[in-house]
Design a protein around this motif. Sequence first.
Motif, PDB file in Angstrom:
ATOM      1  N   LEU A 199       0.814  -1.261   0.254  1.00 18.01           N
ATOM      2  CA  LEU A 199       0.122  -0.274  -0.022  1.00 18.01           C
ATOM      3  C   LEU A 199       1.189   1.198   0.403  1.00 18.01           C
ATOM      4  CD1 LEU A 199      -2.570  -1.209   2.556  1.00 18.01           C
ATOM      5  CD2 LEU A 199      -3.336  -0.597   0.761  1.00 18.01           C
ATOM      6  N   ASP A 200       0.323   2.563  -0.315  1.00 18.68           N
ATOM      7  CA  ASP A 200       1.422   3.527  -1.071  1.00 18.68           C
ATOM      8  C   ASP A 200       1.456   4.038   0.791  1.00 18.68           C
ATOM      9  OD1 ASP A 200       2.051   5.998  -1.141  1.00 18.68           O
ATOM     10  OD2 ASP A 200       0.900   6.461  -1.950  1.00 18.68           O
ATOM     11  N   ARG A 203      -0.680   6.733   2.196  1.00 11.65           N
ATOM     12  CA  ARG A 203      -1.812   6.947   2.642  1.00 11.65           C
ATOM     13  C   ARG A 203      -2.469   5.848   3.620  1.00 11.65           C
ATOM     14  NH1 ARG A 203      -4.966   6.213  -3.294  1.00 11.65           N
ATOM     15  NH2 ARG A 203      -6.546   6.994  -1.883  1.00 11.65           N
ATOM     16  N   HIS A 204      -1.400   4.950   3.607  1.00 14.03           N
ATOM     17  CA  HIS A 204      -1.662   3.996   4.590  1.00 14.03           C
ATOM     18  C   HIS A 204      -0.516   3.885   6.082  1.00 14.03           C
ATOM     19  CE1 HIS A 204      -4.190   2.737   1.095  1.00 14.03           C
ATOM     20  NE2 HIS A 204      -5.719   2.503   2.309  1.00 14.03           N
ATOM     21  N   GLY A 236      -8.033  -5.137   8.119  1.00 13.50           N
ATOM     22  CA  GLY A 236      -6.868  -3.885   8.616  1.00 13.50           C
ATOM     23  C   GLY A 236      -5.355  -5.156   8.946  1.00 13.50           C
ATOM     24  N   ALA A 261      -3.926   0.469   8.292  1.00 13.47           N
ATOM     25  CA  ALA A 261      -5.013   1.960   8.376  1.00 13.47           C
ATOM     26  C   ALA A 261      -5.309   2.623   7.756  1.00 13.47           C
ATOM     27  CB  ALA A 261      -5.465   2.296   9.676  1.00 13.47           C
ATOM     28  N   PRO A 262      -6.322   3.654   7.219  1.00 13.56           N
ATOM     29  CA  PRO A 262      -5.839   4.314   6.290  1.00 13.56           C
ATOM     30  C   PRO A 262      -4.996   5.785   7.167  1.00 13.56           C
ATOM     31  CG  PRO A 262      -8.090   3.797   6.008  1.00 13.56           C
ATOM     32  CD  PRO A 262      -7.064   3.223   6.918  1.00 13.56           C
ATOM     33  N   ARG A 263      -4.391   6.690   6.428  1.00  8.56           N
ATOM     34  CA  ARG A 263      -3.734   7.997   7.683  1.00  8.56           C
ATOM     35  C   ARG A 263      -4.863   9.114   7.589  1.00  8.56           C
ATOM     36  NH1 ARG A 263       1.057   7.797   8.643  1.00  8.56           N
ATOM     37  NH2 ARG A 263       3.044   6.889   7.355  1.00  8.56           N
TER      38      ARG A 263
END
Length: 263
Positions: A199-200, A203-204, A236, A261-263
């Motif tokens: 994942l980026d 962003r995560h 997650g 988790a998303p930021r």
Amino acid sequence: MSEPEAFFERLSENRFAPTEGTRGPWDPGAQHAGPPAALLGRAVTERPGGRTDMRVSRITYEILRPVPIRPLQTSTQVVRAGRNVELVEATLTPDGGEPVMLARALRIRTATEPGPVVSQGPLVAPPGDGGSGRFFPVPWDIGYHTSMDWRFTAGAFTERGPATCWMRMRIPLIAGDEPQPLDRVLVAADSGNGVSNVLDPARHLFVNADLTVHLHRYPVGEWVCLDARTSVDSGGVGLADTQLHDEKGPIGRSAQSLYVAPR
């Protein structure tokens, strides 16, 4: 700003001051988990009165909270003592604080006479075949990212998915001490989820709450290879699974449980 001479400076027998070389990529006041994991490995193997005929076969870390860049104390106790196997617990605690990392190490007695050598696993390209991979952007000039050499033979920090990365310590674990084989693998092993992220990172979050390293032998030479893969569920929860190598072949593997988790 000058580069640090080691990850830690020894203040007393079991008290250490981390240098800027331990700083992780996310928080300027917190260490990457690799150097303190190696410090606890040292505490296990070099404790006073410890047996010299045993080797760490498995070590599991519980990362209780971020490890601060301030003086830390190690402590050890033998949980189980046996003729062939022992279990040792080690704790890392900052001055005036609560424990931040726990380790439990399984040590196995080594044979007095050499036995057969059987090492199975995929071979990886040597570090000389890889490029010096750039670390992803970090807001500070000095830290773990500059204290290690990185060579990718597959993948990259800027690519998503499985990756194969050779790592080498540029500085010793403790100032004035020669790096030990166990230092080299434990400093590197916590990077499996970073080199193989899916994942980026902008962003995560993908933070590991633990680390388990199994070794059937210690590495030979300066380089340790992480052949890593990360899997993430929609809930997650993730797992980074890493085959560990030196230039002679497989030496073991490591695993990390991930909070995603998303930021």
